[in-house]
Design a protein around this motif. Structure first.
Motif, short mmCIF file in Angstrom:
data_model
loop_
_atom_site.label_atom_id
_atom_site.label_comp_id
_atom_site.label_asym_id
_atom_site.label_seq_id
_atom_site.Cartn_x
_atom_site.Cartn_y
_atom_site.Cartn_z
N THR A 268 -4.26 86.72 -45.81
CA THR A 268 -3.85 86.85 -44.41
C THR A 268 -3.19 88.19 -44.11
O THR A 268 -3.08 88.57 -42.94
CB THR A 268 -2.87 85.73 -44.03
OG1 THR A 268 -1.76 85.74 -44.95
CG2 THR A 268 -3.55 84.37 -44.09
N ARG B 221 -10.20 92.12 -42.92
CA ARG B 221 -10.26 90.76 -42.37
C ARG B 221 -11.31 90.64 -41.28
O ARG B 221 -12.06 89.67 -41.21
CB ARG B 221 -8.88 90.35 -41.85
CG ARG B 221 -7.84 90.20 -42.96
CD ARG B 221 -6.50 89.73 -42.45
NE ARG B 221 -5.70 90.83 -41.91
CZ ARG B 221 -5.38 90.99 -40.64
NH1 ARG B 221 -5.84 90.15 -39.72
NH2 ARG B 221 -4.63 92.00 -40.24
N TRP C 30 -8.54 81.34 -46.84
CA TRP C 30 -7.42 82.25 -46.66
C TRP C 30 -6.30 81.99 -47.66
O TRP C 30 -5.88 80.84 -47.84
CB TRP C 30 -6.86 82.13 -45.25
CG TRP C 30 -7.79 82.60 -44.18
CD1 TRP C 30 -8.67 81.83 -43.47
CD2 TRP C 30 -7.95 83.94 -43.73
NE1 TRP C 30 -9.37 82.62 -42.59
CE2 TRP C 30 -8.95 83.92 -42.72
CE3 TRP C 30 -7.36 85.15 -44.06
CZ2 TRP C 30 -9.35 85.07 -42.05
CZ3 TRP C 30 -7.76 86.30 -43.40
CH2 TRP C 30 -8.75 86.26 -42.40
#
Length: 422
Positions: free
Chosen positions: A138, A145, A161
């Motif tokens: 994250t 991402r 994640w």
């Protein structure tokens, strides 16, 4: 350094005198005058953003000027046959040897970091048919991402994640809990862009491989700053930019690494003429070259490749181990000053305190750091800012002195003190 009291030992009896003494024994001090703006500074008191955009070298100015006149101007299109066509691989091999622990024939230079990451990630997931998951964290850099989200939608995959600590980073234990028989690819950063956390690449790579997955490492904040051993660590794929510690200049092209044993098994998704087995055959269909050339797509950005060569040569000359030793000393000194000056003002160290778990930059957190950054820029002290409330201090070992670090940290102290006591 494991506690605040230990950092004070670095500052006795006078921090400025300590900085000057450290500069006096710095084995890399002779490299600092090779950069534009030092030692006179050209109006910059302290440059703390070498982890975002490195200073240009004096040699690169001469190299670019010579190229414009003699290379481009003198050789014209003959330059492609004489040198430019192979430049992505010549520079790639030099970078691999000096800073990546990569044998020849595995590293290329070209395209932006985003494009290189996309190519390698797409090729990796397609090489694991039937597997449905990409593992990422994250707190990885936004581009990583975002593009993985796009690849997942494009290929019908799921994202798994890992919740990363923004003041630390991803651990082997977290990766072990996230990977499994459906994992196609793991994508992580060697050095976390926010905290500077230094990931355990060998352990994480082994864990991913045990699950049958490939691993792609983002080296943007580590290449040229910390030792990397891609071959020895068994890394599959890696990508990184060249405008930070490699001083390639704004938007200089990224590099990609593909382990030799994987190259002919991967199909890169951006099929351009420069990646074909015979570039000038102009055939009716795409036939990929063997080896690392197949990961090139379009015409190499020759001008953008010029400047990085001089820093790569410096790193090769001095050794990445010496660069890392200086980097640790600089960040330790900055942490000591932060402990002495900034923690009493309410700031916190948002980076690992253990230098073995920290890359080439530190982050200092305080709610006022966005305003502090703006005030510092007005005073010709240049760090950068990252939410939430993080002031990043990026210390490039070849071009940064301890005295420069002292003056910059003193300016941070003064700016934060003014903002918190008004």
């Amino acid at each position: 350094m494991t506690d605040d009291s230990a950092t004070s030992d670095l500052l006795s009896p006078d921090p400025l005198a300590v900085a000057r003494a450290l500069d006096g024994v710095d084995q890399l001090a002779t490299y600092r005058p090779r950069f534009v703006g030092v030692p006179d500074g050209t109006g910059v008191t302290a440059y703390f953003d070498g982890n975002s955009l490195g200073r240009p070298t004096l040699a690169s100015i001469e190299r670019v000027q010579r190229f414009l006149v003699e290379g481009w101007g003198g050789r014209l299109i003959r330059g492609w046959d004489e040198e430019w066509m192979e430049l992505p691989f010549v520079i790639g091999d030099a970078l691999g040897a000096a800073a990546l622990g990569a044998a020849a024939g595995q590293t290329f230079v070209g395209d932006s970091t985003t494009v290189v990451l996309y190519k390698l990630a797409r090729a990796a997931v397609d090489a694991r048919p039937g597997r449905t998951q990409i593992v990422l964290d994250t707190d990885n850099f936004p581009t990583d991402r975002y593009l993985l989200d796009g690849i997942a939608r494009e290929r019908g995959l799921d994202l798994v994640w890992i919740e990363a600590d923004t003041e630390a980073g991803v651990t082997p234990e977290q990766v072990a809990a996230a990977v499994g028989p459906q994992t196609a690819l793991v994508v992580l950063s060697h050095v976390a862009y926010r905290s500077g956390f230094l990931a355990d690449v060998p352990s994480i790579t082994r864990i991913a491989h045990a699950a049958g997955a490939l691993v792609l490492w983002d080296l943007c904040h580590s290449a040229g700053s910390v030792p990397v051993e891609l071959d020895a660590w068994g890394v599959d794929l890696a990508a990184g930019c060249t405008y930070k510690y490699l001083n390639g200049g704004p938007g200089s092209p990224a590099f990609g690494y593909v382990a030799a044993g994987l190259q002919d098994d991967l199909t890169q998704p951006i099929q351009g003429w420069m990646g074909t087995e015979d570039v000038f055959a102009m055939g009716p269909e795409y036939r990929p070259a063997r080896g690392i050339r197949r990961f090139i797509s379009g015409t190499p950005p020759v001008v953008g490749m010029l400047a990085m060569q001089d820093t790569i040569a410096m790193i090769d000359e001095v050794g990445i181990g010496a660069v890392r030793t200086k980097s640790v000393a600089l960040t330790e000194f900055a942490v000591a000053l932060a402990d002495e000056w900034l923690l009493p003002l309410g700031a916190t160290l948002a980076s690992p305190r253990d230098p073995d778990r920290r890359g080439g930059h530190i982050t200092l957190s305080h709610p006022a750091m966005r305003q502090v950054t703006a005030a510092l820029w007005e005073r010709d002290v240049i760090p950068d800012y990252r939410d939430p409330g993080g002031l990043r201090i990026g210390l490039s070992p070849l071009s940064t002195s301890f005295e420069e670090t002292f003056h910059g940290m003193a300016a941070v102290r003064d700016a934060l003190g003014e903002l918190t006591h008004d």
